[in-house]
Each structure stands twice: as structure tokens, then as C-alpha cells.
Write a protein that holds these residues in place. Structure first.
Motif, mmCIF file in Angstrom:
data_model
loop_
_atom_site.group_PDB
_atom_site.id
_atom_site.type_symbol
_atom_site.label_atom_id
_atom_site.label_comp_id
_atom_site.label_asym_id
_atom_site.label_seq_id
_atom_site.Cartn_x
_atom_site.Cartn_y
_atom_site.Cartn_z
ATOM 1 N N ALA A 274 0.832 -1.205 0.000
ATOM 2 C CA ALA A 274 0.000 0.000 0.000
ATOM 3 C C ALA A 274 0.871 1.261 0.000
ATOM 4 O O ALA A 274 0.564 2.248 -0.691
ATOM 5 C CB ALA A 274 -0.926 -0.009 1.225
ATOM 6 N N GLN A 275 1.960 1.246 0.758
ATOM 7 C CA GLN A 275 2.858 2.401 0.779
ATOM 8 C C GLN A 275 3.522 2.605 -0.582
ATOM 9 O O GLN A 275 3.734 3.738 -1.033
ATOM 10 C CB GLN A 275 3.919 2.195 1.853
ATOM 11 N N LEU A 276 3.848 1.508 -1.260
ATOM 12 C CA LEU A 276 4.471 1.615 -2.579
ATOM 13 C C LEU A 276 3.489 2.189 -3.598
ATOM 14 O O LEU A 276 3.866 3.027 -4.443
ATOM 15 C CB LEU A 276 4.967 0.239 -3.022
ATOM 16 N N ASP A 277 2.224 1.754 -3.524
ATOM 17 C CA ASP A 277 1.208 2.308 -4.423
ATOM 18 C C ASP A 277 1.027 3.800 -4.179
ATOM 19 O O ASP A 277 0.849 4.597 -5.121
ATOM 20 C CB ASP A 277 -0.130 1.578 -4.210
ATOM 21 N N ARG A 278 1.070 4.222 -2.914
ATOM 22 C CA ARG A 278 0.919 5.625 -2.578
ATOM 23 C C ARG A 278 2.086 6.447 -3.120
ATOM 24 O O ARG A 278 1.925 7.578 -3.576
ATOM 25 C CB ARG A 278 0.831 5.753 -1.046
ATOM 26 N N ALA A 279 3.282 5.865 -3.126
ATOM 27 C CA ALA A 279 4.450 6.566 -3.658
ATOM 28 C C ALA A 279 4.300 6.809 -5.153
ATOM 29 O O ALA A 279 4.651 7.886 -5.671
ATOM 30 C CB ALA A 279 5.719 5.756 -3.369
ATOM 31 N N TYR A 280 3.753 5.795 -5.871
ATOM 32 C CA TYR A 280 3.513 5.984 -7.309
ATOM 33 C C TYR A 280 2.508 7.122 -7.546
ATOM 34 O O TYR A 280 2.664 7.954 -8.463
ATOM 35 C CB TYR A 280 2.983 4.689 -7.919
ATOM 36 N N THR A 281 1.468 7.166 -6.707
ATOM 37 C CA THR A 281 0.448 8.210 -6.863
ATOM 38 C C THR A 281 1.038 9.601 -6.617
ATOM 39 O O THR A 281 0.779 10.565 -7.355
ATOM 40 C CB THR A 281 -0.715 7.956 -5.890
ATOM 41 N N LEU A 282 1.874 9.717 -5.592
ATOM 42 C CA LEU A 282 2.470 11.006 -5.244
ATOM 43 C C LEU A 282 3.442 11.507 -6.301
ATOM 44 O O LEU A 282 3.525 12.716 -6.565
ATOM 45 C CB LEU A 282 3.162 10.915 -3.891
ATOM 46 N N VAL A 283 4.175 10.607 -6.954
ATOM 47 C CA VAL A 283 5.082 11.067 -7.997
ATOM 48 C C VAL A 283 4.312 11.499 -9.230
ATOM 49 O O VAL A 283 4.718 12.418 -9.947
ATOM 50 C CB VAL A 283 6.123 9.976 -8.336
ATOM 51 N N GLU A 284 3.158 10.826 -9.481
ATOM 52 C CA GLU A 284 2.331 11.227 -10.619
ATOM 53 C C GLU A 284 1.702 12.607 -10.379
ATOM 54 O O GLU A 284 1.503 13.392 -11.311
ATOM 55 C CB GLU A 284 1.242 10.177 -10.850
ATOM 56 N N GLN A 285 1.396 12.890 -9.107
ATOM 57 C CA GLN A 285 0.794 14.174 -8.777
ATOM 58 C C GLN A 285 1.829 15.288 -8.633
ATOM 59 O O GLN A 285 1.477 16.448 -8.431
ATOM 60 C CB GLN A 285 0.003 14.039 -7.467
ATOM 61 N N GLY A 286 3.110 14.929 -8.726
ATOM 62 C CA GLY A 286 4.166 15.922 -8.636
ATOM 63 C C GLY A 286 4.576 16.256 -7.224
ATOM 64 O O GLY A 286 5.386 17.172 -7.006
ATOM 65 N N VAL A 287 4.039 15.540 -6.241
ATOM 66 C CA VAL A 287 4.414 15.790 -4.847
ATOM 67 C C VAL A 287 5.832 15.293 -4.583
ATOM 68 O O VAL A 287 6.608 15.937 -3.880
ATOM 69 C CB VAL A 287 3.408 15.122 -3.889
ATOM 70 N N TYR A 288 6.150 14.069 -5.153
ATOM 71 C CA TYR A 288 7.495 13.497 -5.021
ATOM 72 C C TYR A 288 8.303 13.838 -6.264
ATOM 73 O O TYR A 288 7.792 13.762 -7.391
ATOM 74 C CB TYR A 288 7.429 11.973 -4.899
ATOM 75 N N SER A 289 9.543 14.266 -6.050
ATOM 76 C CA SER A 289 10.458 14.370 -7.189
ATOM 77 C C SER A 289 10.939 12.957 -7.549
ATOM 78 O O SER A 289 10.753 11.999 -6.786
ATOM 79 C CB SER A 289 11.654 15.252 -6.830
ATOM 80 N N LEU A 290 11.590 12.825 -8.727
ATOM 81 C CA LEU A 290 12.068 11.495 -9.130
ATOM 82 C C LEU A 290 13.107 10.958 -8.153
ATOM 83 O O LEU A 290 13.145 9.756 -7.874
ATOM 84 C CB LEU A 290 12.653 11.582 -10.545
ATOM 85 N N GLU A 291 13.958 11.868 -7.634
ATOM 86 C CA GLU A 291 14.982 11.417 -6.700
ATOM 87 C C GLU A 291 14.361 10.872 -5.415
ATOM 88 O O GLU A 291 14.747 9.818 -4.907
ATOM 89 C CB GLU A 291 15.940 12.566 -6.370
ATOM 90 N N PHE A 293 11.290 9.746 -5.103
ATOM 91 C CA PHE A 293 10.553 8.535 -5.431
ATOM 92 C C PHE A 293 11.487 7.327 -5.514
ATOM 93 O O PHE A 293 11.156 6.250 -4.993
ATOM 94 C CB PHE A 293 9.813 8.714 -6.763
ATOM 95 N N ARG A 294 12.636 7.521 -6.185
ATOM 96 C CA ARG A 294 13.565 6.385 -6.300
ATOM 97 C C ARG A 294 14.041 5.942 -4.914
ATOM 98 O O ARG A 294 14.148 4.739 -4.638
ATOM 99 C CB ARG A 294 14.761 6.774 -7.167
ATOM 100 N N GLU A 295 14.351 6.890 -4.051
ATOM 101 C CA GLU A 295 14.815 6.551 -2.702
ATOM 102 C C GLU A 295 13.727 5.787 -1.939
ATOM 103 O O GLU A 295 14.005 4.779 -1.275
ATOM 104 C CB GLU A 295 15.192 7.834 -1.968
#
Length: 382
Positions: A274-291, A293-295
Motif C-alpha cells: 500500500a505504501q508503494l502504491d501511494r508513492a507511485y500516486t504522489l510522484v504522478e501528482q508531482g508531490v514526489y520528485s524522481l529522486e 521517489f527512487r529513494e
């Protein structure tokens, strides 16, 4: 033409070696034990000079042999005294025997002691076989330029004893199994099988057990009767402890622990997914940068991999406990039968029962002389 030229060169080389040997020169590339190979001064060829430490060991071998010590006993003494072979290994009976029949220690040079015979195989091809001559009269002997290490009388006495002890080639027979631990007992030091050794007719002694890899293993031998008693005592001790475990808790508690551990792992896995799915959602929304997200992705996938390893271990333990619970009704009676009727069973029957009860038996005996036995039953130890 090339083949004919090769044979001509080969014959010329053989004649050259024969001529050098007749002049007392040593024509081998490696000096025999007890000597060192040295270049002759002012002429072609080599001779031998004694190696002080090795020469003393050679003399000791001959002295022990004429006192009716066998080659195996001589090898054991050399190993006990920490006297290494030329290459730093351990001595065995065949190596000692080859030294005792070598006339080089009389100051002689031998030639023609390897005889080649040719015959046709089943397909009609010419096959060569080689035989080492052991009798002096079967090969050429020349006076060498090197000093002798052994006196003629001592060497001749050793040869007379060797002929007296020779009983001719062994005839293969259909033997019955004599070792109930065959295929079960292994060396705790090197992992090689432990064999049952019997003495010669000239020196009758009780049978012993020993590692089948004596050249590269320091595990010591012990009396067969002693080891057999230790194994049976260890088997009784294991059986008593194992029956107590079954009578008190059995495997039900172990199985329940594994099941609870698997449920916990599954719950943690769902949480991480569930946490991994949330990370994908946040990077799509621009909340997470790629760096970021990768971390975050690497951290979560690493934790998932650790959970997978824990799950594999727990599932393996669960399968083992379930299998043990289902097979305990067979192995315990087999062990009780073996211990109760051991003296009445044949060696073959003992061996078959041991193989159904145990994966292996590890044997070890160190310098302190204490025999150590470790059993690996087909169920966990109590």
C-alpha cells in the motif's frame, strides 16, 4: 615421413639415456626421496647428493622394516613424528614400500624397470600398457656416481622380508557387509566416508574405524567396538530426549508459531504494498520528485525482499514440522527395534535400519583421544 622421423629421434634419446645411466649418471628429472639432483662439474649430465633430513628418514624406514614393522606402521610413525613427504603431504604404505625396493639407495642406477606391452582392444586399435618391474633381475642396474644411503646387507635383508610377506595377487571374492555404518558415517573434519579397517594376518588386531582420506585429514582412527558403543549410546540419548519432547509439547506449538509468523509477514507485506502504491500516486501528482521517489521505492522494495526471505524460511520450517509429525510414528519404532535387537540383527539389517533413521553420523577423534559422535536423525534433535 614425420612419424618415421619421430621414432628415429625417440630411439636416439633412449640410447642417450641408456649410455648416461651406464656411466653412473642420474637421468631422471626429479631426484628420489633422500637425494638432491646436482649438475656434474666439467661434463654433461647430473648425479645425486644426499639430503641430510630425508636421508635420515630413509635409513629409519629400512631399520624399522627389518625389525618386522610393516609399511603401514612405518608410515604412521613418520606421520606421528611430523616428517613430511617430498611435497609436504603424509606418508602411506605404498610410498614407503616403493622406497624399500629402490636400489638407488645402494648407489645404483636402474634402467628398463618400466616394461611396455602392446595389444589390440575390442575395436582393433593398438593399446599400450606399462608394468613396473619390482625384481632386480628384471631390469638393468648400473653402478652410480652418487653415495649409497643403505648398506648392502640391510637392503638384501629388507628384500628377503618383502618376499616372505608377499602372498601373491589378491583374488576378488563376494564379501558380506562387515560395517553396519557403511554409507552413513562420515568424517567430521573433511566429510569423506569413515571406513572399517582390519589388520593383517601377521599382526592380528581388533578392527578400527578410520577416515578414507588419510593423506589430507588429521582425524584419528579408533577401535571399532568403542565407536559402535558410542553411536548406540548417542542414539539412545537422542531417542529418550525426543520422546520426552513428543510427550510434553509435540510439534503443535511449533506449527502454531510458524502459522502466526506467516500471518504477521502477510500483514506487513500488504502494508508495504500500500505504501508503494501511494508513492507511485504522489510522484504522478508531482508531490514526489524522481529522486525522492527512487529513494522511497528502493527502501520499500528492499523491505519486501526481506519479508519474502522470512516467509520462505517460515514455510520451510512449517513443512518440516508437519512432515516430522506425520513420520514420527514410523521412525521411533524403528529406532526402538534397532536398539532392542541390535545384537540379534545381521550387519546388513543394522545398516538398512540405520539408513532409515539417520541422514548421517559424524565421527571425530582428536589428539586428546576422545571420540566424538554427532547424529543427524531424519527428525530434529530433541
Amino acid at each position: 615421413m614425420s612419424r618415421r622421423e619421430y621414432k628415429t629421434i625417440n630411439r636416439r634419446l633412449v640410447r642417450g639415456r641408456q649410455s648416461s645411466a651406464s656411466e653412473g649418471k642420474y637421468v631422471g628429472s626429479v631426484a628420489p626421496y633422500g637425494y638432491e639432483r646436482v649438475k656434474l662439474q666439467g661434463e654433461k649430465g647430473y648425479t645425486l647428493t644426499p639430503n641430510p633430513a630425508e636421508a635420515e628418514a630413509v635409513r629409519r624406514m629400512f631399520e624399522l622394516y627389518v625389525r618386522r614393522q610393516g609399511t603401514k606402521m612405518i608410515a604412521n610413525e613418520l606421520n606421528d613424528r611430523k616428517i613430511p613427504t617430498r611435497h609436504g603431504g603424509k606418508w602411506d604404505a605404498s610410498t614407503v614400500g616403493n622406497i624399500l625396493v629402490n636400489p638407488v639407495y645402494l648407489g645404483k642406477i636402474k634402467r628398463g624397470y618400466v616394461k611396455e606391452t602392446k595389444h589390440l582392444d575390442e575395436r582393433g586399435n593398438v593399446v599400450s600398457s606399462y608394468k613396473h618391474c619390482k625384481e632386480v633381475e628384471d631390469y638393468d642396474l648400473y653402478e652410480g656416481r652418487h653415495p649409497a644411503l643403505i648398506e648392502d646387507a640391510l637392503f638384501e635383508k629388507a628384500q628377503r622380508i618383502r618376499k616372505e610377506n608377499y602372498v601373491g595377487p589378491k583374488v576378488k571374492k563376494q564379501y558380506e557387509l562387515a560395517n553396519p555404518f557403511a554409507g552413513v558415517m562420515v568424517c567430521a573434519e573433511c566429510g569423506k566416508p569413515i571406513g572399517r579397517k582390519v589388520s593383517s594376518k601377521n599382526h592380528p588386531n581388533p578392527p578400527r574405524v578410520a577416515c578414507t582420506n588419510p593423506h589430507h585429514c588429521s582425524n584419528r582412527s579408533a577401535g571399532f567396538a568403542l565407536v559402535e558403543t558410542e553411536i548406540l549410546n548417542a542414539l539412545r540419548s537422542w531417542l529418550d530426549g525426543y520422546k520426552i519432547k513428543l510427550d510434553t509439547v509435540g510439534f503443535a506449538e511449533d506449527i502454531a508459531d510458524c502459522q502466526r509468523q506467516l500471518e504477521r509477514i502477510e500483514a506487513e507485506r500488504e502494508k508495504l504494498k500500500a505504501q508503494l502504491d501511494r508513492a507511485y500516486t504522489l510522484v504522478e501528482q508531482g508531490v514526489y520528485s524522481l529522486e525522492v521517489f527512487r529513494e522511497r521505492h528502493d527502501k520499500l522494495t528492499g523491505e519486501l525482499a526481506q519479508l519474502q526471505e522470512q516467509q520462505d524460511t517460515a514455510e520451510q520450517s512449517l513443512r518440516q514440522f508437519e512432515a516430522d509429525e506425520s513420520t514420527q510414528q514410523e521412525i521411533i519404532p524403528q529406532t526402538e527395534t534397532l536398539l532392542a535387537s541390535y545384537d540379534d540383527l545381521t550387519v546388513q539389517e543394522r545398516n538398512e535400519l540405520l539408513k532409515t533413521i539417520l541422514y548421517k553420523i559424524e565421527y571425530y577423534r582428536g589428539e586428546d583421544g576422545i571420540v566424538s559422535i554427532d547424529l543427524y536423525p531424519r527428525l530434529p534433535k530433541a
